[in-house]
Design a protein around this motif. Structure first.
Motif, PDB file in Angstrom:
ATOM      1  N   PHE A  89      24.148 -40.529  49.169  1.00  0.00           N
ATOM      2  CA  PHE A  89      24.348 -41.947  48.873  1.00  0.00           C
ATOM      3  C   PHE A  89      23.062 -42.490  48.281  1.00  0.00           C
ATOM      4  O   PHE A  89      21.992 -41.891  48.419  1.00  0.00           O
ATOM      5  CB  PHE A  89      24.761 -42.740  50.131  1.00  0.00           C
ATOM      6  N   ASP A  93      24.587 -48.602  47.958  1.00  0.00           N
ATOM      7  CA  ASP A  93      25.900 -48.117  48.384  1.00  0.00           C
ATOM      8  C   ASP A  93      26.284 -48.735  49.725  1.00  0.00           C
ATOM      9  O   ASP A  93      25.431 -48.998  50.579  1.00  0.00           O
ATOM     10  CB  ASP A  93      25.903 -46.598  48.512  1.00  0.00           C
ATOM     11  N   SER A 146      31.204 -44.897  46.459  1.00  0.00           N
ATOM     12  CA  SER A 146      30.898 -43.720  45.650  1.00  0.00           C
ATOM     13  C   SER A 146      31.607 -43.786  44.304  1.00  0.00           C
ATOM     14  O   SER A 146      31.178 -43.169  43.331  1.00  0.00           O
ATOM     15  CB  SER A 146      31.303 -42.444  46.388  1.00  0.00           C
TER      16      SER A 146
END
Length: 288
Positions: free
Chosen positions: A127, A131, A177
């Protein structure tokens, strides 16, 4: 008095002789230290350039630079010590360092565990900053990733400092994502309504909502269940992946579907209850 002066002269002569004897080794050790310093700076410069070209995170570049510097200084110091004190062999020094490392490792087990987990997280990049992630009931936006911990800002504004080993050892859901995220709500219509007409009304209402990305992913509506007082539809669409995008889109879709069903006179029923009584219920009239 003369004896004391003679003794001091003797000791001073011994010191001068000892220094002169080890002077070449001392100069060589200082040269090794200077060379180590130069190599350390050069290694940091090379790592910074390569990291910039490879688009590595700044935290990872700093860690790699620190590891390279520590390794070079450890080797340089070991060589300098063995030059000045020949009795201290590299094998003995490494043995001492090994025993010390084991003791330090046991004492700072959690710290080293978080350190290694932080390096692996920075290398793997599961990540990135910005995020939205969820791990062990902790959900929020990643604000900072350090060697020891990761800072996650929850949607209610609170900051949670999470040890890196927790993020490395447990499943982490990265909600952003991708740019899109699927949302599903259940909508029920009365049994007396036409199912195909209700489905068409719901579909048009959902597609007319601005936050619904039907240009990328199609809206899906399926009849899924015979409820207690309604036929239930599963309404699925795609919108932005951020939590605020999800909440806004769900709010707009539910309002649009309710408005469209009301305009077409299609009933969204309340739960109905039918009571069955085995014996007659006596009714008594009360006169005024």
């Amino acid at each position: 008095m003369e004896e004391a002066i003679a003794y001091l002269n003797t000791q001073w002569s011994a010191v001068v002789k000892g220094v002169s004897d080890i002077l070449p080794e001392l100069v060589a050790a200082l040269a090794v230290i200077a060379l180590t310093w130069g190599l350390s700076r050069f290694a940091k410069m090379i790592i910074a350039r390569l990291g910039g070209r490879m688009h590595l995170r700044s935290n990872l570049i700093e860690v790699l630079s620190m590891l390279a510097s520590v390794g070079l200084w450890l080797i340089g110091t070991l060589i300098a010590v063995t030059l000045v004190f020949p009795s201290i062999t590299p094998a003995k020094a490494l043995t001492t360092l090994g025993l010390g490392s084991v003791a330090i490792g046991f004492a700072f087990k959690d710290t080293f565990e978080n350190f290694l987990a932080g390096i692996l997280i920075l290398l793997r990049e599961p990540f990135a900053l910005g995020d939205f992630v969820e791990c062990e009931d902790i959900e929020g936006q990643v604000e900072k990733i350090t060697i020891r911990d990761t800072h996650i800002r929850q949607t209610d504004g609170q900051l949670v400092v999470v040890p890196n080993h927790m993020l490395f050892q447990n499943p982490v859901t990265v909600r952003t994502s991708r740019d899109l995220r699927r949302i599903t709500v259940i909508c029920g219509v009365a049994y007396g309504e036409d199912i195909d007409i209700a489905r068409d009304v719901i579909s048009k209402a959902v597609r007319n909502v601005d936050t619904v990305r039907d240009d990328v992913k199609d809206v899906q509506i399926f009849a899924t269940n015979f409820g207690a007082s309604s036929v239930d539809f599963e309404v699925t669409w795609w919108t932005g992946s951020k939590p605020i995008d999800v909440r806004q889109s769900r709010d707009q879709v539910i309002a649009a579907v309710k408005r469209a069903l009301d305009d077409k006179g299609i009933e969204i029923p309340f739960p109905y209850r039918t009571l069955t009584v085995n014996e007659p219920i006596p009714v008594t009239q009360v006169s005024e």
